[in-house]
Design a protein around this motif. Structure first.
Motif, PDB file in Angstrom:
ATOM      1  N   THR A   1       0.757  -0.553   0.130  1.00 30.35           N
ATOM      2  CA  THR A   1      -0.092  -0.233   0.083  1.00 30.35           C
ATOM      3  C   THR A   1       1.044   1.190  -0.105  1.00 30.35           C
ATOM      4  OG1 THR A   1      -1.993  -1.477   0.960  1.00 30.35           O
ATOM      5  CG2 THR A   1      -1.732   1.566   0.991  1.00 30.35           C
TER       6      THR A   1
ATOM      7  N   VAL B   1       0.441   5.008  -2.170  1.00 28.16           N
ATOM      8  CA  VAL B   1       0.697   6.418  -2.029  1.00 28.16           C
ATOM      9  C   VAL B   1       1.479   6.992  -1.874  1.00 28.16           C
ATOM     10  CG1 VAL B   1      -1.547   5.228  -0.336  1.00 28.16           C
ATOM     11  CG2 VAL B   1       0.033   6.103   0.594  1.00 28.16           C
TER      12      VAL B   1
ATOM     13  N   VAL C   1       1.147  10.279   5.842  1.00 29.42           N
ATOM     14  CA  VAL C   1       0.493   9.599   4.896  1.00 29.42           C
ATOM     15  C   VAL C   1       0.199   7.617   4.551  1.00 29.42           C
ATOM     16  CG1 VAL C   1      -0.373   9.476   2.476  1.00 29.42           C
ATOM     17  CG2 VAL C   1       0.101  11.368   3.749  1.00 29.42           C
TER      18      VAL C   1
ATOM     19  N   ILE D   1      -0.615   6.133   7.906  1.00 20.31           N
ATOM     20  CA  ILE D   1      -2.129   6.139   8.478  1.00 20.31           C
ATOM     21  C   ILE D   1      -2.381   5.067   7.651  1.00 20.31           C
ATOM     22  CG2 ILE D   1      -4.116   7.514   7.422  1.00 20.31           C
ATOM     23  CD1 ILE D   1      -2.667  10.314   7.986  1.00 20.31           C
ATOM     24  N   SER D   2      -2.117   5.527   6.793  1.00 21.25           N
ATOM     25  CA  SER D   2      -2.364   3.829   5.702  1.00 21.25           C
ATOM     26  C   SER D   2      -2.137   2.239   6.154  1.00 21.25           C
ATOM     27  CB  SER D   2      -2.388   3.424   4.613  1.00 21.25           C
ATOM     28  OG  SER D   2      -0.734   3.932   4.334  1.00 21.25           O
TER      29      SER D   2
ATOM     30  N   LYS E   1      -1.948   2.237   9.846  1.00 22.66           N
ATOM     31  CA  LYS E   1      -2.806   1.903  10.844  1.00 22.66           C
ATOM     32  C   LYS E   1      -3.996   1.054  10.647  1.00 22.66           C
ATOM     33  CE  LYS E   1      -3.081   5.343  13.718  1.00 22.66           C
ATOM     34  NZ  LYS E   1      -3.104   6.178  14.578  1.00 22.66           N
ATOM     35  N   GLN E   2      -4.135   1.495   9.130  1.00 21.85           N
ATOM     36  CA  GLN E   2      -5.340   0.150   9.198  1.00 21.85           C
ATOM     37  C   GLN E   2      -5.282  -0.834   8.804  1.00 21.85           C
ATOM     38  OE1 GLN E   2      -8.307   3.190   6.330  1.00 21.85           O
ATOM     39  NE2 GLN E   2      -6.115   4.463   6.312  1.00 21.85           N
TER      40      GLN E   2
ATOM     41  N   ARG F   1      -5.101  -2.754  12.176  1.00 16.13           N
ATOM     42  CA  ARG F   1      -6.097  -3.013  12.356  1.00 16.13           C
ATOM     43  C   ARG F   1      -6.958  -3.961  11.678  1.00 16.13           C
ATOM     44  NH1 ARG F   1      -7.190   2.863  12.437  1.00 16.13           N
ATOM     45  NH2 ARG F   1      -9.152   2.782  10.768  1.00 16.13           N
ATOM     46  N   LYS F   2      -6.852  -4.070  10.122  1.00 16.58           N
ATOM     47  CA  LYS F   2      -8.215  -5.046  10.193  1.00 16.58           C
ATOM     48  C   LYS F   2      -6.945  -6.281   9.928  1.00 16.58           C
ATOM     49  CE  LYS F   2      -9.764  -1.949   6.544  1.00 16.58           C
ATOM     50  NZ  LYS F   2      -9.382  -1.031   5.253  1.00 16.58           N
TER      51      LYS F   2
ATOM     52  N   THR G   1      -3.035  -5.427  17.371  1.00 17.39           N
ATOM     53  CA  THR G   1      -3.115  -4.178  19.139  1.00 17.39           C
ATOM     54  C   THR G   1      -1.480  -4.411  19.467  1.00 17.39           C
ATOM     55  OG1 THR G   1      -4.923  -4.804  19.123  1.00 17.39           O
ATOM     56  CG2 THR G   1      -4.636  -3.144  20.147  1.00 17.39           C
TER      57      THR G   1
ATOM     58  N   ASN H   1       4.503  14.721   0.860  1.00 18.04           N
ATOM     59  CA  ASN H   1       3.804  13.698   1.972  1.00 18.04           C
ATOM     60  C   ASN H   1       2.842  13.053   1.160  1.00 18.04           C
ATOM     61  OD1 ASN H   1       4.746  14.783   4.118  1.00 18.04           O
ATOM     62  ND2 ASN H   1       5.069  16.531   3.545  1.00 18.04           N
ATOM     63  N   SER H   2       2.510  12.951   0.225  1.00 12.49           N
ATOM     64  CA  SER H   2       1.420  12.410  -0.582  1.00 12.49           C
ATOM     65  C   SER H   2      -0.012  12.859  -0.912  1.00 12.49           C
ATOM     66  CB  SER H   2       1.111  10.336  -0.345  1.00 12.49           C
ATOM     67  OG  SER H   2       2.352  10.055  -0.250  1.00 12.49           O
TER      68      SER H   2
ATOM     69  N   PHE I   1      -5.081   9.804  -0.993  1.00 13.07           N
ATOM     70  CA  PHE I   1      -3.649   9.971  -0.980  1.00 13.07           C
ATOM     71  C   PHE I   1      -2.565   9.581  -1.954  1.00 13.07           C
ATOM     72  CE2 PHE I   1      -3.837   8.917   4.177  1.00 13.07           C
ATOM     73  CZ  PHE I   1      -4.193  10.468   4.511  1.00 13.07           C
ATOM     74  N   THR I   2      -2.050  10.462  -2.375  1.00 12.08           N
ATOM     75  CA  THR I   2      -1.179  10.355  -4.267  1.00 12.08           C
ATOM     76  C   THR I   2       0.338  11.097  -3.860  1.00 12.08           C
ATOM     77  OG1 THR I   2      -2.289  12.294  -4.876  1.00 12.08           O
ATOM     78  CG2 THR I   2      -3.368  10.301  -5.425  1.00 12.08           C
ATOM     79  N   GLY I   3       0.946   9.919  -4.264  1.00  9.67           N
ATOM     80  CA  GLY I   3       2.030  10.860  -3.804  1.00  9.67           C
ATOM     81  C   GLY I   3       3.211  11.444  -5.426  1.00  9.67           C
TER      82      GLY I   3
ATOM     83  N   THR J   1      -7.557   2.125  -3.809  1.00 10.32           N
ATOM     84  CA  THR J   1      -5.825   1.932  -3.086  1.00 10.32           C
ATOM     85  C   THR J   1      -5.672   2.632  -1.956  1.00 10.32           C
ATOM     86  OG1 THR J   1      -5.287  -0.078  -3.478  1.00 10.32           O
ATOM     87  CG2 THR J   1      -3.834   1.381  -1.525  1.00 10.32           C
ATOM     88  N   GLN J   2      -5.741   4.340  -3.093  1.00 10.86           N
ATOM     89  CA  GLN J   2      -5.256   5.752  -2.670  1.00 10.86           C
ATOM     90  C   GLN J   2      -6.653   6.194  -1.491  1.00 10.86           C
ATOM     91  OE1 GLN J   2      -4.373   6.604  -6.049  1.00 10.86           O
ATOM     92  NE2 GLN J   2      -2.409   5.942  -5.811  1.00 10.86           N
TER      93      GLN J   2
ATOM     94  N   ALA K   1      -7.086   4.042   1.338  1.00 17.20           N
ATOM     95  CA  ALA K   1      -6.109   4.938   2.896  1.00 17.20           C
ATOM     96  C   ALA K   1      -6.107   6.192   3.592  1.00 17.20           C
ATOM     97  CB  ALA K   1      -4.678   4.869   2.222  1.00 17.20           C
TER      98      ALA K   1
END
Lengths: 80, 259
Positions: free
Chosen positions: A13, A17, A64, A67-68, A70-71, A74-75, A79, B27-28, B169-171, B183-184, B187
């Motif tokens: 992922t 991103v 960023v 953040i992705s 963390k999800q 979690r899924k 923990t 920072n995407s 979120f995109t880089g 996916t982005q 996220a």
């Protein structure tokens, strides 16, 4: 989900991103995760959960991606 | 149409609608103000950040389309600084009678950015007509992700400016959503939205609008634009989102049981 699978998914992922491959590779390797040239997880050096916790700490500089991640953790039912 | 955007050139993505996107690769997190020009009127939707490197890109792109003095209306879809911290900067260059439009609940907070232009509160279904009679309709999408959040529909082009909804979120600097965009999108929205109910309302409201009036292009505040033929794919991805999970994670950590 196994911790290794979660780490693999975090990397997969992250690569979607963020376009900062070198930076990502450095953070994963600093956290104890070996990354191959084709940007796959090739090894985890130590306890997977402890490595994942270190990775999350090190990902603070790429908010960023963290953040992705963390999800995904979690899924994965983990923990930290 | 160009398939990528840069730091210099605005891109006209529909008649009179200009994408003024600013990419923040490290920072995407892209930031996409929009400019709508019609006759002598010009509207900016979510002017963006006050960080000089961001604001300079925005202003450079505006100036390639119009004299900023032609900007008569500034629309803010919610109050977050990435969308509108630039308000006090752009109002100084805009038309002397420029007005700022925002949802009522966002208006209460927006004043603290220190603007001096009049702030006009908006409610669901309000409209704004400018230029040669071009009409924008405001569609409230409460709690997605703030109570005073809205989308804006341009009837002339069937473009919806969706604010954070459909953002990702995109880089990179892709203009239109690539294959990886679900996916982005996940996220970003999977973490920034707290309520499935709020998300479903926003999505169903947009679907209803698409049925009744048509939507040809979705223009979110972050990430990539979604073309008409891509919309079903992204609606499906958005409906499948799991949101509010941060609460579950912390509840598990602290041994708190929730219904």
């Amino acid at each position: 989900m196994e911790a290794k699978e979660v780490i693999e998914q975090i990397l997969e992922t992250a690569l979607q991103v963020s376009s900062e491959k070198d930076r990502l590779k450095a953070i994963f390797e600093k956290s104890g995760i070996s990354i191959s040239d084709d940007m796959k997880v090739s090894g985890i050096n130590g306890d997977s959960i402890a490595v994942m916790a270190t990775l999350m700490s090190n990902l603070a500089e790429m908010a960023v991606v963290k953040i992705s991640a963390k999800q995904i953790i979690r899924k994965g039912g983990i923990t930290l | 149409m160009s398939e990528t955007y840069n730091s210099n050139d605005p891109i006209e993505v529909a008649k009179g609608v200009f994408h003024l996107g600013v990419q923040d690769t490290p920072n995407s997190f892209s930031n996409i103000p929009y400019l709508i020009v019609d006759g002598d009127g010009a509207v900016v939707i979510d002017p963006g950040s006050a960080i000089p490197a961001f604001y300079e890109v925005f202003l450079r792109k505006v100036k390639k389309v119009i004299d900023p003095k032609k900007i008569t209306h500034l629309i803010v879809q919610h109050q977050d600084p990435d969308l509108c911290a630039a308000l006090p900067l752009i109002e100084k260059l805009a038309h002397p009678d420029v007005k700022i439009y925002a949802p009522l609940e966002a208006k209460v907070l927006l004043q603290h950015y220190g603007m001096v232009s009049p702030l006009v509160p908006l409610d669901d279904g309000d409209t704004l007509t400018f230029g040669n009679g071009r009409t924008l309709e405001f569609i409230m999408t409460p709690y997605a992700h703030f109570v005073g959040t809205m989308a804006t529909y341009d009837a002339a082009t069937k473009v919806i400016f969706s604010s954070d909804a459909f953002g990702g979120f995109t880089g990179d600097n892709a203009l239109y959503a690539p294959a990886s965009y679900p996916t982005q999108l996940t996220a970003f929205l999977g973490q920034y939205l707290g309520s499935k109910r709020a998300l479903e309302y926003a999505l169903k409201r947009i679907e209803k609008l698409a049925e009744e009036k048509g939507i040809d292009l979705i223009c979110p505040q972050h990430g990539c634009l979604i073309k008409k033929e891509q919309i079903p794919t992204y609606l499906e991805a958005a409906h499948a989102l799991e949101v509010g999970g941060e609460i579950d994670m912390l509840a598990a950590k602290h041994g708190i049981e929730l219904d």
